[in-house]
Design a protein around this motif. Structure first.
Motif, mmCIF file in Angstrom:
data_model
loop_
_atom_site.group_PDB
_atom_site.id
_atom_site.type_symbol
_atom_site.label_atom_id
_atom_site.label_comp_id
_atom_site.label_asym_id
_atom_site.label_seq_id
_atom_site.Cartn_x
_atom_site.Cartn_y
_atom_site.Cartn_z
ATOM 1 N N PHE A 1 0.852 -1.198 0.000
ATOM 2 C CA PHE A 1 0.000 0.000 0.000
ATOM 3 C C PHE A 1 0.881 1.239 0.000
ATOM 4 N N MET A 2 1.914 1.222 0.855
ATOM 5 C CA MET A 2 2.819 2.360 0.961
ATOM 6 C C MET A 2 3.754 2.439 -0.249
ATOM 7 N N ASP A 3 4.403 1.324 -0.555
ATOM 8 C CA ASP A 3 5.460 1.348 -1.568
ATOM 9 C C ASP A 3 4.933 1.525 -2.985
ATOM 10 N N THR A 4 3.770 0.962 -3.270
ATOM 11 C CA THR A 4 3.262 0.984 -4.641
ATOM 12 C C THR A 4 2.388 2.199 -4.930
ATOM 13 N N PHE A 5 1.523 2.544 -3.985
ATOM 14 C CA PHE A 5 0.530 3.584 -4.288
ATOM 15 C C PHE A 5 0.907 4.967 -3.754
ATOM 16 N N ILE A 6 1.989 5.047 -3.000
ATOM 17 C CA ILE A 6 2.438 6.357 -2.529
ATOM 18 C C ILE A 6 3.871 6.608 -2.995
ATOM 19 N N VAL A 7 4.807 5.821 -2.486
ATOM 20 C CA VAL A 7 6.208 5.998 -2.882
ATOM 21 C C VAL A 7 6.414 5.591 -4.340
ATOM 22 N N GLY A 8 5.643 4.603 -4.800
ATOM 23 C CA GLY A 8 5.844 4.040 -6.136
ATOM 24 C C GLY A 8 5.304 4.871 -7.276
ATOM 25 N N ILE A 9 5.123 6.149 -7.055
ATOM 26 C CA ILE A 9 4.677 7.037 -8.138
ATOM 27 C C ILE A 9 5.731 8.119 -8.312
ATOM 28 N N GLY A 10 6.947 7.679 -8.572
ATOM 29 C CA GLY A 10 8.032 8.625 -8.808
ATOM 30 C C GLY A 10 8.963 8.812 -7.640
ATOM 31 N N GLY A 11 8.731 8.087 -6.530
ATOM 32 C CA GLY A 11 9.558 8.239 -5.342
ATOM 33 C C GLY A 11 8.813 8.976 -4.246
ATOM 34 N N SER A 12 9.497 9.275 -3.153
ATOM 35 C CA SER A 12 8.865 9.989 -2.034
ATOM 36 C C SER A 12 8.240 11.295 -2.530
ATOM 37 N N GLY A 13 7.012 11.550 -2.090
ATOM 38 C CA GLY A 13 6.321 12.756 -2.535
ATOM 39 C C GLY A 13 5.673 12.643 -3.887
ATOM 40 N N MET A 14 5.797 11.452 -4.524
ATOM 41 C CA MET A 14 5.159 11.192 -5.819
ATOM 42 C C MET A 14 5.535 12.250 -6.856
ATOM 43 N N THR A 15 6.836 12.460 -7.012
ATOM 44 C CA THR A 15 7.325 13.565 -7.840
ATOM 45 C C THR A 15 7.279 13.287 -9.332
ATOM 46 N N ILE B 1 3.776 23.223 1.125
ATOM 47 C CA ILE B 1 2.358 22.825 1.171
ATOM 48 C C ILE B 1 2.064 21.637 0.257
ATOM 49 N N PRO B 2 2.395 21.690 -1.045
ATOM 50 C CA PRO B 2 2.092 20.517 -1.883
ATOM 51 C C PRO B 2 2.905 19.282 -1.474
ATOM 52 N N TRP B 3 4.119 19.503 -1.006
ATOM 53 C CA TRP B 3 4.966 18.384 -0.588
ATOM 54 C C TRP B 3 4.352 17.625 0.581
ATOM 55 N N LEU B 4 3.729 18.347 1.523
ATOM 56 C CA LEU B 4 3.105 17.691 2.676
ATOM 57 C C LEU B 4 1.682 17.209 2.379
ATOM 58 N N VAL B 5 0.954 18.000 1.597
ATOM 59 C CA VAL B 5 -0.475 17.713 1.403
ATOM 60 C C VAL B 5 -0.717 16.577 0.412
ATOM 61 N N ALA B 6 0.000 16.561 -0.709
ATOM 62 C CA ALA B 6 -0.294 15.596 -1.779
ATOM 63 C C ALA B 6 -0.241 14.140 -1.314
ATOM 64 N N PRO B 7 0.810 13.688 -0.615
ATOM 65 C CA PRO B 7 0.835 12.281 -0.200
ATOM 66 C C PRO B 7 -0.295 11.910 0.763
ATOM 67 N N VAL B 8 -0.676 12.856 1.621
ATOM 68 C CA VAL B 8 -1.780 12.588 2.558
ATOM 69 C C VAL B 8 -3.085 12.423 1.789
ATOM 70 N N VAL B 9 -3.315 13.287 0.817
ATOM 71 C CA VAL B 9 -4.530 13.188 -0.011
ATOM 72 C C VAL B 9 -4.552 11.865 -0.768
ATOM 73 N N ILE B 10 -3.408 11.473 -1.320
ATOM 74 C CA ILE B 10 -3.338 10.222 -2.088
ATOM 75 C C ILE B 10 -3.543 9.020 -1.183
ATOM 76 N N ALA B 11 -3.016 9.078 0.032
ATOM 77 C CA ALA B 11 -3.232 7.985 0.984
ATOM 78 C C ALA B 11 -4.723 7.826 1.284
ATOM 79 N N LEU B 12 -5.422 8.948 1.439
ATOM 80 C CA LEU B 12 -6.873 8.911 1.695
ATOM 81 C C LEU B 12 -7.624 8.344 0.489
ATOM 82 N N ILE B 13 -7.287 8.820 -0.707
ATOM 83 C CA ILE B 13 -7.958 8.339 -1.925
ATOM 84 C C ILE B 13 -7.738 6.837 -2.088
#
Length: 427
Positions: free
Chosen positions: A279-293, A342-354
């Protein structure tokens, strides 16, 4: 903003520094790294063994034969991953102290096996494989810590057999480790005997009831997951490797949840957990690395006018596809840059919720427990992690779009600043 950043830095930097340098967390992290190649090997064959529609293309007998040929690959690696982690932790613990690391690994696994009951459905002398996987993970970690420390204590006390000169080095090392290993394992044997007279009967039952079960329940919940995601981002913002720090604490829980899903998936029953290692590695970190860059790189290509961002996009894109994002983290930059906080902190939290609610509602299947290599590009990794479901890949693409929208206004501001600076410099 500056005052807020200063407060965060004063609070978090000392904590992060201590976590980074803690020898137990370091050994835990490195122990998992020792086991990772074996875990990935087993995961690959779980995917192959459960490839979609094979049960319809092959006859029932052919499919059963196909499964029986491939299943030992995962049964010998993923199902007993705790054993490899124990060896890795014991090895790294002793290695840190400059001792004979291999004896740290073997004494850790021997101590764990002494504490492990050897009865399967009334048949004595057999080790339940479940205790070598998820159920035994926490006990294995603690056992490795204690066994390595006790072994090293006896070594430092010079309770060793010194062989005369001329004896082969391998023989000398073996005899040197004899007394420390004997004393260490005797202590664990005594622990086993003591617990046999308690209501828990085994150390496994004690650990699972008192520690592992409550912690696993906590780690599988949404609040703890959001805190973990947020901490990863905050640490990275201050130049610390957030994943290494946070994963050192949460990995035992996430891997346990992962293993539970894998067992259910192989048994054909409902998957119990949404939050797992994948869940963490594929759907959060696994979208370009930490922060889904990866979404940030896409945004740079779409809206970038400044030469700095355009060059960064060219440099970061190839690596970003494979979830390596150091070019973006250090080139944008993200570290200590208030424009991106702001986007660095907010985006991963939003994606985790989605992601969580997509899986909770059944729109997307839960992760099935296979360990997808972290460098696997998005869509492919989501497809594999959810048991070869296209919905998993589509969710990753959707998440990329959401992250892009969150970053859009901030990238516009940053690009405008860089562009104006470049124009002024040229003038």
């Amino acid at each position: 903003m500056n005052r807020f950043m200063e407060v965060l830095e004063n609070i978090l930097m000392p904590v992060a520094d201590k976590l980074n340098n803690n020898r137990y967390l370091t050994a835990l992290r490195n122990g998992f790294m020792v086991a990772l190649p074996l875990i990935i090997f087993g995961s690959i064959f779980v995917v192959i063994a459960n490839f979609p529609f094979l049960d319809q293309w092959l006859s029932e007998d052919a499919y059963a034969t196909y499964k029986s040929i491939l299943d030992p690959a995962s049964a010998s690696t993923l199902s007993i991953m705790g054993l490899f982690v124990i060896i890795g932790i014991g090895y790294k613990m002793v290695e840190q102290r400059g001792g004979e690391a291999i004896y740290g690994g073997v004494v850790a696994v021997a101590a764990f096996l002494i504490l492990t009951p050897k009865v399967v459905e009334g048949v004595s002398g057999a080790i339940p494989t479940a205790l070598l996987g998820a159920e035994g993970m926490f006990l294995g970690i603690f056992t490795a810590f204690f066994a390595a420390e006790i072994y090293q204590y006896f070594v430092k006390k010079n309770l060793t057999i010194k062989m005369p000169a001329g004896v082969p080095d391998a023989v000398s090392r073996s005899f040197s480790a004899l007394i420390p290993i004997t004393l260490t394992l005797t202590i664990f044997l005594a622990v086993r005997v003591i617990f046999s007279y308690t209501p828990f009967e085994t150390v496994q039952n004690f650990i699972y009831t008192i520690i592992q079960e409550p912690l696993t329940a906590l780690g599988s919940g949404l609040p703890a997951t959001l805190i973990a995601v947020l901490l990863i981002q905050v640490f990275w913002f201050f130049g610390l490797h957030g994943q290494i720090i946070v994963n050192s604490v949460f990995d035992p829980i996430w891997y346990t949840l992962n293993d539970q899903n894998l067992a259910a998936y192989q048994a054909g029953t409902d998957l119990p957990n949404i939050v797992t290692k994948q869940f963490m590695d594929t759907f959060i970190v696994g979208i370009g690395g930490s922060g889904m860059t990866l979404a940030v790189i896409i945004g740079i290509f779409i809206i970038g006018k400044s030469r700095q961002l355009k060059e960064l996009g060219k440099l970061g894109a190839p690596a970003g596809i494979f979830n390596v994002n150091e070019p973006v983290i250090f080139g944008l930059p993200i570290i200590m840059n208030p424009l991106v906080l702001i986007p660095w902190l907010v985006a991963p939290v939003v994606i985790a919720l989605i992601t969580y609610f997509s899986m909770a509602t059944g729109i997307v299947p839960k992760p099935v427990g296979v360990i997808v290599p972290w460098t696997t590009p998005p869509f492919i990794s989501g497809f594999l992690a959810t048991g070869n479901s296209v919905a998993g890949g589509l969710l990753q693409l959707f998440n990329i779009g959401v992250v892009f929208l969150i970053w859009w206004p901030f990238l516009k501001i940053m690009d405008k600043q860089y562009y104006e600076k470049e124009k002024n410099a040229a003038a």
